[in-house]
Design a protein around this motif. Structure first.
Motif, mmCIF file in Angstrom:
data_model
loop_
_atom_site.group_PDB
_atom_site.id
_atom_site.type_symbol
_atom_site.label_atom_id
_atom_site.label_comp_id
_atom_site.label_asym_id
_atom_site.label_seq_id
_atom_site.Cartn_x
_atom_site.Cartn_y
_atom_site.Cartn_z
ATOM 1 N N ASP A 82 0.736 -1.152 -0.005
ATOM 2 C CA ASP A 82 0.068 -0.032 -0.112
ATOM 3 C C ASP A 82 0.834 1.200 0.221
ATOM 4 N N GLU A 83 1.839 1.308 0.930
ATOM 5 C CA GLU A 83 2.916 2.374 0.866
ATOM 6 C C GLU A 83 3.336 2.498 -0.535
ATOM 7 N N GLU A 97 1.357 4.543 -2.907
ATOM 8 C CA GLU A 97 1.168 5.833 -2.519
ATOM 9 C C GLU A 97 2.546 6.543 -3.009
ATOM 10 N N GLU A 136 2.879 9.185 -6.052
ATOM 11 C CA GLU A 136 3.417 10.476 -5.918
ATOM 12 C C GLU A 136 4.474 10.779 -6.884
#
Lengths: 801, 345
Positions: free
Chosen positions: B22-23, B26, B30
């Motif tokens: 999940d990170e 993200e 970005e």
């Protein structure tokens, strides 16, 4: 036969008296040694002593005061036995001595008289059972000797098992003769001399039945005195397994063991009418034998009778009336030669196997009776006194039996069976050592002495050559056969066994019997082949009285056995013969005895473990086992037809039809049978003829797997209860034709919304073509024709295609 | 706005710093998402002078490639890690028997017979069977057993109440009748072994059973001698009980062989002497009875006993299985206790 080495030494000088050495030699000659019994005194400080005087005890009636000397000053010993008087030589346990049972003897006062030890009985010394009186030694024995040092008491006894063809070895002289052949030394017969008196025998002897009696020697001794026999004789008899009784009786046993000729002693005065007749018994005649049994005789019994009645069973056992007793003074010694089958028959019929019958039924040397009667008369005059008559009554009914046999023997006979090396010199040497007379070169003439009734043919001599040469001195060679191995059926039986083990069934092997109660249990009708069993003529027990007609009772017994031991999940199979009351289809005269395979299971079967405990067995288990069997055996056309049969669940049993023939039944056993067998739950079984399953078959052919995708689908059908799943399956499979790869019923369902009497069957099909991907058109067509085929057997597709 | 170079400078730290997928998503958004610096540059490319566009376009492509690889590498790493954790939590107790397949076992009598037969198959023998309900003719007469022989008595032999009484149908007392039956129907050379059930009038006890099993062996050929018998049995003993076995033969008596012998093999469990569960300290184990076929048997089956010779032997199956495996008492062979059957193989 128990052979005391002490006694054996009378007849032969051996290079070693080590019992183990002699046991090995005797075994190599064919006499198995079952036991080596080492005898040794277990008492200490017991000496020989002479009784000087005997006086009554002043304060007791039943004991006496003895003055005994062990060579020095006489001393006082109190004794409770009465079988001796002053002058007797006795065994004295001195103070500080130990008896055979470990009891220590001290000096103690008995009713006020101090006893310096104890005069011992045979039992106290561990020498015998006799505790009636004290041990009286031979009066020539010097006093003061340590009794434990008596050579006769330290002995080794070899318990020999002698094969039935060698009656000549069932004696000390016979054993010595065998050892003399082995060691190439001589052996000695007992000295035949003794004083005789001239008088006319009182008893006259007639052989009425020469088929049963070859020879009868009678020898009379008058005026003897029956008492106990001397210590040395009692010791030897005991070592040889005989219980001493009295001097005359002991002498008959002694001569039997020494020479191998059974002897009987009659009390001459009890014989009615001064004559002896050897004849067959009269039907209904009775005789009370020495063992006290009153026996009814038949015309096949041979008896020694006086003028009035039967007095002994020939060669087997004497009668009570003419028995030698303590009052006997006149003795008739009988040494006879009896027909072996006659004696065998009598001893079996009367259940009487005696030392005498054991020898006569095998054949005793007809040359022996005269020598044995003389030896017995000699010993009687020596040990019991009296006068032996010079005149002997020797009636020979069968001269032919007295003549030695001559065998023509060619060396080739030996070489053919034993291999090279058996030339004239070796053969002559070996046979001569066995006391055979060898004449000539090749062929030889071999004269066989009458004590070897077993040697009549050249092959008998070949065996003697091998035996004396030594069985273990032959080289080893391994011949190869032409092959043949296992038959097709034998190989397929192995496949079947492996298949059954693979699905969890263990093999059981039962005795081939069943019980009458087991027939009742299954409820077979009288005409049923399983109820028409073959019975044993001479069963030993009810359990083994009927031959099994089916494997099922045995399998049920195994289930019951395991159940009663707390093992409820049973899965077993057995292959074996059953026996049917009809002639064998091929072999003449014997009953039909086809091989069957039976299987049985109870409880649960299948994988077990966490969350798994197998599946309760039912009809579908047994049919699954069958399908596994049929796949492993590659069986072709078969089907299961529902069947109602005695012992089987009426709605859960099927007959197996293989290649059009009924080969057996499988299913659930009737609950009533299960209950009677003390089992619970469903019990499944199968019993099939083995031959059709394992008969040779065409080889199976390889089918290359298709590389194209399958078309897999489920169809559910509704049908009447009566429609067999297999019929529906077969119809739809046939309609699918070559495209069908597999079909499997995966669900069976009854109840709402289906009306009563109807059921639903769901089937999973796979279609596939070997050469293309199936088109929608093709699969649609196949489905429609499958539905049509189902409808034709009465099943409607549930839902749409 | 951040330069591409600055972005590329800090991207590795950002990406490699992610601990979960999940990170990582993200971080991916970005770096490469619609609002990312890279996307901004992409959108701004139209506003650039035409001669600058190729260089900037190339720089953007390069940045996308580098960032993409960076993210993929990290994704694989995180996925591997996630699987590692998942598998670690999937641990089983390897000592737990959580599943048992149903298994069945061959009876020891059968497997012993098979093994013995296999040994003789290697020597060119054939395996044959025969009837268990036999006639006295084959069980006794053919085998040179005289009419008065004690083995014929009802105390030894089980007779059947079947057929013509004169035929004396019985349960065969040994597998030897097949010697006569086989020779009657086959010409020499004969090399056969005959395993099967035999019957005696014995009540079951520790050492007796009314039913037991034997394996008969028969070899008939030209020039077979006592040495062939010895050699064959020694070969058998070594194959069955171990290559160190020696044999000894002691004279014995059987009506249908002469010379007759009993064969012993040296004990496989001891050196002789002392206490031995197998041989009792004798050093030898009695295995079987054997001998050279009696000429009377050859005459009976119509063989010319001056032209052929042969040997025969008969071993007790339970006996040799007992010797080897220690199964005792005898009833364990016939009770079919599942706890016993599952020890057989």
């Amino acid at each position: 036969m128990r052979v005391s080495l002490n006694w054996l030494a009378d007849y032969i000088d051996l290079p070693s008296w080590d019992p183990v050495v002699q046991a090995n030699v005797l075994e190599s000659l064919g006499y198995e040694v079952e036991e080596i019994d080492r005898l040794a005194p277990r008492f200490r400080r017991v000496v020989t002593a002479r009784v000087v005087e005997v006086e009554p005890h002043p304060r007791a009636d039943r004991i006496r005061i003895c003055r005994v000397t062990a060579g020095e000053e006489p001393m006082t010993v109190v004794c409770g036995a009465w079988n001796f008087d002053a002058g007797a030589m006795v065994a004295l346990a001195l103070p500080g001595s130990t008896l055979s049972d470990g009891m220590e003897i001290g000096r103690r006062a008995i009713r006020g008289v101090v006893s310096n030890g104890m005069i011992c009985s045979e039992r106290e010394l561990g020498l015998g059972e006799d505790a009636e009186g004290i041990l009286v030694l031979d009066s020539e024995t010097p006093p003061g000797e340590d009794l434990a040092g008596f050579e006769a008491l330290t002995d080794a006894v070899l318990d020999l098992s002698i094969n039935p063809n060698r009656p000549d070895v069932m004696s000390y002289v016979g054993v010595a003769r065998e050892l003399s052949a082995y060691y190439r030394v001589g052996y000695r017969l007992p000295d035949p001399d003794f004083p005789k008196v001239d008088a006319t025998p009182r008893i006259d002897i007639t052989i009425e039945d020469p088929s049963g009696c070859y020879r009868f020697v009678g020898r009379e001794v008058w005026g003897c005195e029956v008492s106990s026999s001397p210590f040395w004789m009692r010791t030897r008899l005991r070592a040889s397994g005989q219980r001493p009784i009295s001097n005359v009786v002991d002498i008959t046993n002694y001569v039997l063991l020494e020479l191998g000729q059974p002897i009987h002693a009659f009390d001459l005065e009890t014989l009615g009418g001064a004559g002896i007749v050897v004849r067959r018994a009269r039907t209904g005649e009775r005789l009370t034998t020495l063992d006290g049994v009153d026996r009814e005789l038949t015309a096949s019994d041979l008896v020694v009778a006086d003028r009035e009645r039967a007095s002994a069973l020939a060669g087997t056992m004497g009668g009570g009336v003419s028995e030698v007793t303590g009052r006997t003074t006149e003795v008739l010694i009988e040494a006879a030669s009896w027909d072996p089958p006659t004696v065998l028959h009598m001893s079996k019929r009367h259940g009487l196997r005696t030392e005498a019958s054991a020898r006569f039924e095998r054949g005793v040397d007809p040359q022996l009776p005269a020598r044995a009667a003389a030896r017995a008369a000699q010993l009687v005059t020596r040990l019991a006194g009296g006068e032996a008559l010079r005149m002997v009554t020797d009636v020979i009914a069968r001269e032919d039996r007295m003549v030695p046999v001559t065998i023509d023997f060619r060396l080739r006979e030996a070489e053919r069976i034993l291999g090279p090396g058996f030339d004239t010199a070796r053969v002559t040497d070996l046979l001569s050592r066995l006391h055979l007379v060898v004449k000539g070169d090749d062929p030889m003439k071999i004269e066989v002495p009458t004590f070897r009734p077993d040697l009549t043919r050249p092959i008998d001599l070949v065996e003697e050559l091998a035996r004396l040469w030594g069985y273990n001195n032959f080289p080893e060679r391994v011949p190869r056969g032409p092959g043949g191995g296992r038959s097709v059926a034998q190989r397929r039986i192995r496949i079947l066994r492996r298949a059954l083990c693979g699905v969890g069934f263990s093999e059981s092997v039962s005795l081939s019997f069943m019980r009458a109660a087991e027939i009742d249990l299954w409820g077979w009708e009288d005409r049923d082949e399983r109820a028409r069993s073959i019975h044993l003529k001479n069963p030993l027990r009810e359990e083994e009285s009927i031959l099994r007609t089916t494997l099922l009772p045995g399998l049920l017994r195994v289930a019951n056995y395991n159940h009663s031991h707390g093992l409820e999940d049973v899965a077993i199979f057995e292959m074996g013969r059953v026996f049917l009351d009809r002639p064998h289809p091929v072999l003449p005269k014997v009953p039909d005895q086809p091989e069957r395979i039976g299987i049985l299971a109870a409880g649960r079967l299948g994988g077990t473990g966490l969350g798994l405990s197998g599946r309760q067995v039912d009809f579908y288990t047994v049919s699954a086992v069958w399908r596994a069997m049929s796949r492993h055996l590659d069986l072709g056309e078969w089907r299961l037809d529902p069947v109602e049969a005695a012992g089987w669940h009426p709605a859960r049993a099927a007959r197996l039809i293989l290649d059009g023939e009924a080969v057996g039944i499988m299913g659930e056993i009737h609950p009533a049978v299960v209950r009677k067998a003390e089992l619970a739950g469903r019990v499944i079984a199968m019993e099939l003829e083995l031959d059709p399953l394992v008969a040779d078959r065409d080889h199976w052919l390889f089918r290359a797997p298709s590389v194209f995708p399958p078309y897999t689908f489920d169809l559910a059908f509704e049908a009447l209860e009566e429609l067999a799943a297999e019929d529906l399956l077969a119809a739809t499979v046939a309609a699918a034709g070559d495209l069908l790869e597999s079909a499997r019923v995966f669900d069976e369902f009854r109840g709402p919304p289906l009306p009563d009497g109807r059921k639903s069957l769901a089937i999973n099909y796979t279609l596939r073509a070997p050469d293309r991907t199936l088109s929608g058109e093709e699969t649609g067509k196949a489905l429609r024709s499958m539905a049509d085929a189902a409808r034709a057997v009465g099943a409607e597709l549930r839902g749409d295609l | 706005m951040e330069s591409l170079d600055a972005l590329l400078e800090r991207a590795p730290t950002l990406v490699k710093g992610t601990a979960t997928l999940d990170e990582l998503s993200e971080a991916e958004a970005e770096l490469l998402g619609r609002r990312s610096v890279v996307a901004e540059f992409q959108r701004g490319i139209g506003r650039l002078p035409p001669e600058e566009r190729p260089a900037v376009g190339k720089a953007i492509q390069e940045a996308r490639r580098v960032l993409g690889e960076l993210i993929e590498t990290q994704r694989r790493r995180l996925e591997t890690e996630r699987e590692r954790l998942m598998l670690a939590s999937d641990r089983v107790d390897v000592t737990l028997a959580a599943l048992e397949y149903p298994e069945g076992y061959t009876h020891l009598i059968t497997s012993t017979i098979e093994e013995v037969c296999d040994i003789f198959l290697g020597l060119g023998y054939r395996v044959v069977g025969g009837p268990e309900a036999e006639s006295a003719l084959y069980n006794f007469d053919a085998l040179n057993t005289p009419p008065t022989h004690p083995s014929r008595l009802e105390s030894d032999t089980l007779y059947l109440d079947w057929g013509d009484p004169a035929d004396e149908i019985l349960l065969r007392t040994h597998t030897s009748p097949m010697q006569a039956r086989y020779m009657e129907s086959h010409d020499p050379p004969v090399y056969v072994v005959v395993p099967g059930k035999v019957f005696r009038a014995d009540t079951p006890d520790a050492t007796h059973s009314p039913v037991f099993h034997q394996i008969e062996g028969l070899a008939v050929d030209e020039n077979l001698t006592f040495s062939d018998l010895r050699g064959t049995l020694a070969y058998f003993a070594r194959e069955f009980f171990g290559s160190e076995r020696r044999i000894r033969m002691l004279p014995d008596f059987f009506p249908f062989t002469e010379p007759s012998a009993q064969m012993h093999a040296s004990c496989f469990a001891c050196e002789g002497g002392g206490q031995c569960r197998v041989c009792g300290g004798v050093g030898w184990i009695e295995l079987l009875g054997c001998g050279m076929v009696d000429p009377n048997v050859f005459e009976w089956v119509g063989y010319d006993s001056s032209r052929v010779s042969g040997f025969a032997f008969g071993m007790g199956v339970e006996r040799i299985a007992q010797v080897r495996h220690g199964v005792s008492p005898l009833r364990h062979f016939f009770d079919n206790d599942l706890r016993v059957l599952s020890q057989f193989r």
